[in-house]
Write an enzyme that holds these catalytic residues in place. Structure first.
Site, short mmCIF file in Angstrom:
data_model
loop_
_atom_site.label_atom_id
_atom_site.label_comp_id
_atom_site.label_asym_id
_atom_site.label_seq_id
_atom_site.Cartn_x
_atom_site.Cartn_y
_atom_site.Cartn_z
N LEU A 94 -5.73 -1.02 6.75
CA LEU A 94 -6.95 -1.61 5.55
C LEU A 94 -5.84 -0.86 4.07
O LEU A 94 -6.95 -2.06 3.81
CB LEU A 94 -7.53 -0.46 6.09
N ALA B 259 -1.33 8.15 1.62
CA ALA B 259 -1.81 7.83 3.04
C ALA B 259 -1.55 6.60 3.51
O ALA B 259 -1.75 6.32 2.10
CB ALA B 259 -3.00 8.63 2.59
N VAL B 260 -1.78 6.11 4.74
CA VAL B 260 -1.92 5.02 4.85
C VAL B 260 -2.82 4.70 6.05
O VAL B 260 -3.21 6.15 6.92
CB VAL B 260 -1.06 4.72 5.89
N VAL B 261 -3.86 3.51 5.45
CA VAL B 261 -4.68 4.04 6.56
C VAL B 261 -4.54 2.12 6.86
O VAL B 261 -4.97 1.08 6.90
CB VAL B 261 -6.16 3.59 5.62
N LYS C 267 -6.66 7.61 8.58
CA LYS C 267 -5.97 8.35 7.22
C LYS C 267 -5.24 8.98 7.77
O LYS C 267 -5.48 10.53 8.22
CB LYS C 267 -7.20 8.93 6.38
N ARG D 69 -4.17 1.71 1.62
CA ARG D 69 -2.93 2.99 1.05
C ARG D 69 -4.01 3.60 0.06
O ARG D 69 -4.13 3.29 -1.03
CB ARG D 69 -1.53 2.68 0.61
N GLY D 70 -3.64 4.60 0.67
CA GLY D 70 -4.52 5.85 -0.89
C GLY D 70 -2.52 6.41 -1.73
O GLY D 70 -1.66 5.67 -1.31
N ASP E 147 -11.69 8.65 -9.87
CA ASP E 147 -10.59 7.84 -9.84
C ASP E 147 -11.74 6.33 -9.27
O ASP E 147 -11.43 6.38 -8.42
CB ASP E 147 -9.60 8.09 -8.15
#
Ligand SMILES: Cc1cnc(Nc2ccc(CC#N)cc2)nc1Nc1cc(C2CC2)[nH]n1
Length: 327
Positions: free
Chosen positions: A36, A42-44, A59, A38-39, A155
């Site tokens: 979905l 992190a990968v979501v 997440k 990426r932070g 953010d």
């Protein structure tokens, strides 16, 4: 991370029982689907709970980033999410899993995706002003809640605001990604934060102390983008963007604002103010004529500072320990 006290939103599932946090490891309970987003680190991925067939967003956050142990950052994001479990404007936290290398936050799934994809210059496909105000009102409610907990998001941008439905006129919003959010405790000065260039406030560029008003600058920029699809301070380089911000090069071109009300411009100019103390607060924004103008129903009663639950969604909640499923 072993034991995280959370307000467990006890949902009554169809068969009438109350769902509890489950044991076991993530992949035995969930099947993972498409990525979905990426932070920072992190990968979501969209995932489906095998037993209930409900969709969530998982997440996957690495515990070590660039050689640094980041457990504290992850715990901070969990703590912010657990404190917001009663506020519908912030993404819900469902479960947490931990492996040797990562923490997996199982979060509420918002099917509408990022607000970003709806912020387009094309008048046909973009938001109408009424949609912008309705969504902005919800964003302000979520930010007001965070600020009432002395939390600055730091953010805020269209990529970190999700829609619950692809039908924008009926969708609600969810604030996400608290990776650089900070508790602003009295007497403690924070200066070293880097948000996203187009949305950062002047005090961040000048390494001046960050306050809750730092978020309000970003909301001014976000409003401009939602109305026009244009990022007001964007330059060809990061340096140019930063210069536009520090010089307040904010233009309201006739071609971009001719179809918008004068109150919209006043709203943006009340937030994109160099002096942070002169910006409207989230609560004051909710009372701004532009926001009030489009509110057919009275604006959701703005929470008093000491209230910590949204009025429109009360859950039967009880404190329980969220056992981290360690594998
Ligand atoms: C349909 C969808 C489409 N795009 C994204 N993008 C995205 C942007 C930033 C981050 C970074 C974060 N966090 C993660 C995903 N999230 C979606 N649904 C989510 C996403 C979520 C939770 C927040 C993850 N619930 N529903």
């Amino acid at each position: 991370l072993r034991q995280v006290q959370v307000m467990n939103r006890s949902r009554v599932v169809p068969d009438g029982t109350t769902k509890r946090y489950r044991e076991g490891n993530f992949h035995s309970s969930y099947s993972t689907l498409n990525e979905l987003g990426r932070g920072r680190f992190a990968v979501v991925r969209k995932c489906k709970h095998k037993e209930s067939n409900r969709h969530f967003a998982a997440k996957f956050v690495r515990k070590r980033k660039m050689g640094r142990d980041c457990r504290e950052d992850i715990l901070k994001e969990i703590r912010i999410l657990e404190n917001s479990v009663l506020n519908q404007r912030l993404i819900g936290l469902h479960e947490v899993y931990e492996t040797s290398t990562e923490v997996i936050l199982v979060l509420e799934y918002a099917s509408g995706g990022e607000l970003h994809q709806y912020c387009v210059a094309d008048k046909e496909d973009g938001f109408c002003e009424k949609d912008v105000v309705r969504l902005l009102q919800q964003i302000l409610e979520g930010v007001h809640y965070l600020h009432s907990q002395n939390i600055a998001h730091l953010d805020l941008k269209p990529q970190n605001i999700l829609l619950t439905s692809k039908e924008t006129s009926e969708s609600d919003i969810k604030l996400i990604d608290f990776g650089i959010a900070r508790y602003l405790n009295q007497g403690e000065e924070i200066r070293d934060i880097q948000g996203t260039p187009d949305y950062v406030a002047p005090e961040i560029l000048n390494y001046d102390p960050i306050t809750l008003s730092t978020d309000m600058w970003s909301i001014g920029v976000l409003t401009y983008v939602m109305l026009t699809g244009i990022s007001p301070f964007a330059g060809d380089t990061k340096q140019e963007t930063f210069l536009n911000i520090s010089q307040l090069n904010l233009d309201f071109a006739e071609e971009d604002f001719s179809c918008h009300s004068p109150e919209a411009r006043d709203f943006i100019q009340s937030l994109c103010v160099i002096d942070a103390e002169k910006r409207l607060s989230a609560k004051e924004c909710l009372d701004h004529p532009w926001i009030q103008k489009f509110s057919s129903m009275p604006v959701t009663r703005v929470l008093d500072d000491n209230e910590n639950v949204t009025q429109q969604d009360k859950y039967d909640t009880e404190v329980s320990s969220l056992t981290i499923n360690v594998v």
